[in-house]
Design an enzyme around this catalytic site. Sequence first.
Site, PDB file in Angstrom:
ATOM      1  N   ASP A  63       3.170  42.117  59.657  1.00 33.61           N
ATOM      2  CA  ASP A  63       2.138  41.109  59.445  1.00 33.61           C
ATOM      3  C   ASP A  63       2.752  39.744  59.128  1.00 33.61           C
ATOM      4  O   ASP A  63       3.882  39.643  58.656  1.00 33.61           O
ATOM      5  CB  ASP A  63       1.124  41.528  58.378  1.00 33.61           C
ATOM      6  CG  ASP A  63       1.779  42.098  57.137  1.00 33.61           C
ATOM      7  OD1 ASP A  63       1.232  43.055  56.573  1.00 33.61           O
ATOM      8  OD2 ASP A  63       2.837  41.577  56.732  1.00 33.61           O
ATOM      9  N   ASP A  65       2.176  36.146  57.283  1.00 32.15           N
ATOM     10  CA  ASP A  65       1.422  35.371  56.302  1.00 32.15           C
ATOM     11  C   ASP A  65       1.776  33.896  56.419  1.00 32.15           C
ATOM     12  O   ASP A  65       2.920  33.535  56.696  1.00 32.15           O
ATOM     13  CB  ASP A  65       1.740  35.859  54.879  1.00 32.15           C
ATOM     14  CG  ASP A  65       1.296  37.296  54.665  1.00 32.15           C
ATOM     15  OD1 ASP A  65       0.351  37.728  55.350  1.00 32.15           O
ATOM     16  OD2 ASP A  65       1.898  37.978  53.821  1.00 32.15           O
ATOM     17  N   ASP A 142       8.208  36.814  44.159  1.00 32.22           N
ATOM     18  CA  ASP A 142       9.053  37.737  43.391  1.00 32.22           C
ATOM     19  C   ASP A 142      10.546  37.573  43.673  1.00 32.22           C
ATOM     20  O   ASP A 142      11.313  37.169  42.793  1.00 32.22           O
ATOM     21  CB  ASP A 142       8.589  39.192  43.556  1.00 32.22           C
ATOM     22  CG  ASP A 142       8.314  39.605  44.994  1.00 32.22           C
ATOM     23  OD1 ASP A 142       8.617  38.816  45.919  1.00 32.22           O
ATOM     24  OD2 ASP A 142       7.812  40.725  45.202  1.00 32.22           O
TER      25      ASP A 142
HETATM   26  P1  ATP Z   1       6.330  44.066  53.445  1.00 32.50           P
HETATM   27  O1  ATP Z   1       7.276  43.814  54.545  1.00 32.50           O
HETATM   28  O2  ATP Z   1       6.447  45.441  52.935  1.00 32.50           O
HETATM   29  O3  ATP Z   1       4.932  43.645  53.746  1.00 32.50           O
HETATM   30  P2  ATP Z   1       6.321  41.745  51.802  1.00 32.50           P
HETATM   31  O4  ATP Z   1       7.417  41.070  51.028  1.00 32.50           O
HETATM   32  O5  ATP Z   1       5.761  40.995  52.951  1.00 32.50           O
HETATM   33  O6  ATP Z   1       6.865  43.149  52.243  1.00 32.50           O
HETATM   34  P3  ATP Z   1       3.664  41.713  50.773  1.00 32.50           P
HETATM   35  O7  ATP Z   1       3.017  42.621  49.791  1.00 32.50           O
HETATM   36  O8  ATP Z   1       3.141  41.652  52.157  1.00 32.50           O
HETATM   37  O9  ATP Z   1       5.201  42.135  50.800  1.00 32.50           O
HETATM   38  O10 ATP Z   1       3.670  40.275  50.107  1.00 32.50           O
HETATM   39  C1  ATP Z   1       3.869  39.095  50.834  1.00 32.50           C
HETATM   40  C2  ATP Z   1       4.619  38.078  49.975  1.00 32.50           C
HETATM   41  O11 ATP Z   1       3.883  37.766  48.799  1.00 32.50           O
HETATM   42  C3  ATP Z   1       5.964  38.560  49.462  1.00 32.50           C
HETATM   43  O12 ATP Z   1       6.982  38.373  50.419  1.00 32.50           O
HETATM   44  C4  ATP Z   1       6.160  37.702  48.237  1.00 32.50           C
HETATM   45  O13 ATP Z   1       6.595  36.414  48.586  1.00 32.50           O
HETATM   46  C5  ATP Z   1       4.759  37.583  47.690  1.00 32.50           C
HETATM   47  N1  ATP Z   1       4.457  38.648  46.704  1.00 32.50           N
HETATM   48  C6  ATP Z   1       3.906  39.851  46.956  1.00 32.50           C
HETATM   49  N2  ATP Z   1       3.755  40.576  45.839  1.00 32.50           N
HETATM   50  C7  ATP Z   1       4.209  39.802  44.829  1.00 32.50           C
HETATM   51  C8  ATP Z   1       4.325  39.978  43.421  1.00 32.50           C
HETATM   52  N3  ATP Z   1       3.925  41.098  42.834  1.00 32.50           N
HETATM   53  N4  ATP Z   1       4.837  38.952  42.695  1.00 32.50           N
HETATM   54  C9  ATP Z   1       5.230  37.810  43.293  1.00 32.50           C
HETATM   55  N5  ATP Z   1       5.158  37.598  44.601  1.00 32.50           N
HETATM   56  C10 ATP Z   1       4.654  38.567  45.378  1.00 32.50           C
HETATM   57 MG    MG Z   2       4.023  41.605  54.134  1.00 35.71          MG
END
Ligand code: ATP
Ligand code: MG
Length: 453
Positions: A63, A65, A142
């Site tokens: 996905d 963002d 994070d």
């Molecule tokens: P994945 O590839 O598994 O989706 P992801 O890093 O994209 O990993 P997401 O849950 O889609 O994880 O979150 C998107 C973004 O939002 C992260 O890359 C991070 O920048 C931010 N984020 C998500 N969860 C948190 C959190 N608990 N605290 C701070 N920032 C967060």
């Molecule tokens: Mg993600």
Amino acid sequence: MTEAHPIALPKPRIVPRDAHGISRKDISPNALRVLYRLREGGFQGYLVGGAVRDLLIGGHPKDFDVATDATPEQVKSLFRNCRLIGRRFRLAHVVYGREIIEVATFRANSDDGSGDREVVDDGRLLRDNVYGTIEDDAVRRDFTANALYYTVEDFSVRDFVGGYEDVQARVLRLIGDPEARYREDPVRMLRAVRLSAKLGFTIDPAAAEPIARLAPLLESAAPARLFDECLKLFLSGHAEQSFLGMEKHGLLPVLFPETAKALVTNRSGALRKMLVQALRNTDARIAEDKAVTPAFLFAALLWPAYCRELAVLQKGGVDALAAQQRAADRVTLHQAERIALPRRFSLPMQEIWLLQPRFAQRQRKRVFRLLSHPRFRAAFDFLELRLSGTPEVADDVHFWREAQALPPEQLADRIGAAPRAPTDEDEGAPPKKRRRRRRKPSAGVRPESGAEA
Ligand code: ATP
Ligand code: MG
């Protein structure tokens, strides 16, 4: 009140298009559409988070963002196919058929005195809805690797926290003080383990060290959120690594207390063998694009808890069938306090458990009834799984493997010729004078490695 931790910002680094490996052809055309449209509207728009990280290491993000300085309302005015979601923090979803591009306004994490950000005494972040600058937006994320911004303005990557280098070094480093960041949101501990398992990144020692110590904070995380996180941990193709990481960092006892306990007390290692096999099978199925269900996964993860509960009830003299149902209910209820497993998964999970003793029954009628049970396949797969830790079920596995392969007539012949005496439950059994029901001694689950734990 915990003070916002000071974060020393290095000078923003701009990684130009020819210095990084991100190519537009790897980006979803819809995400690009959103970025260009925002730009035409006079706003900034960046691809951000996991997508940029994954693109940098040559992965294929699932996905995309987007972060922007436009407010959700302004985003909505730019796209016909846009809906706003969320009450506290509004997000824009731009919808293209089955693909949704999430567009979030830059958010700040610092207390600006407006009262829009609330931190409770233990440092947990309760509300998080102040708009901010792109730098604010970067430092509230994070891990540094998750805080990189890609723009179509010059196709560069913008880095405010040293994330670019960390991605090159394949390390997960928390932005700011690790302990404070975990206290704000304990789920970040699970994210550290999950992303490390998924990406093969190491967790920076400063981010790894507090996890075992702060793990109990996860008890206060919302059970629904923990369920979502579990799906990502165990149903994204890296379940085995996730599990080992959770164990290594002391997170297993918080999410699956009985399982963690049983793993320690089960000296023979049979339980570990079974669990690891379940996780490996799950990963293999995902690699082959086969369907996986949380029901089966949770049936395996909670099996030690079920066996233990069952043993306790049976020792207390509860009748086998009643004990099975009650043990299944208790485990489900107990686990729900921590992880909100929806009923559409907990019911089939229970069925998988409850069908196990029925594999020991070979009367013709029962064999055919079990074969046509909607949960037969999952329950049989589970039986095979138990084989890796409980050799006693080998006979049953053999019988049912054959039973599935044989045409019904041949199977009927086979069962007819089986050495077991037919009972009056058997279809077509000759009428008997005395119709006394014989109870099978094997109606209970065999004592299993997990059970004695
Ligand atoms: P994945 O590839 O598994 O989706 P992801 O890093 O994209 O990993 P997401 O849950 O889609 O994880 O979150 C998107 C973004 O939002 C992260 O890359 C991070 O920048 C931010 N984020 C998500 N969860 C948190 C959190 N608990 N605290 C701070 N920032 C967060
Ligand atoms: Mg993600």
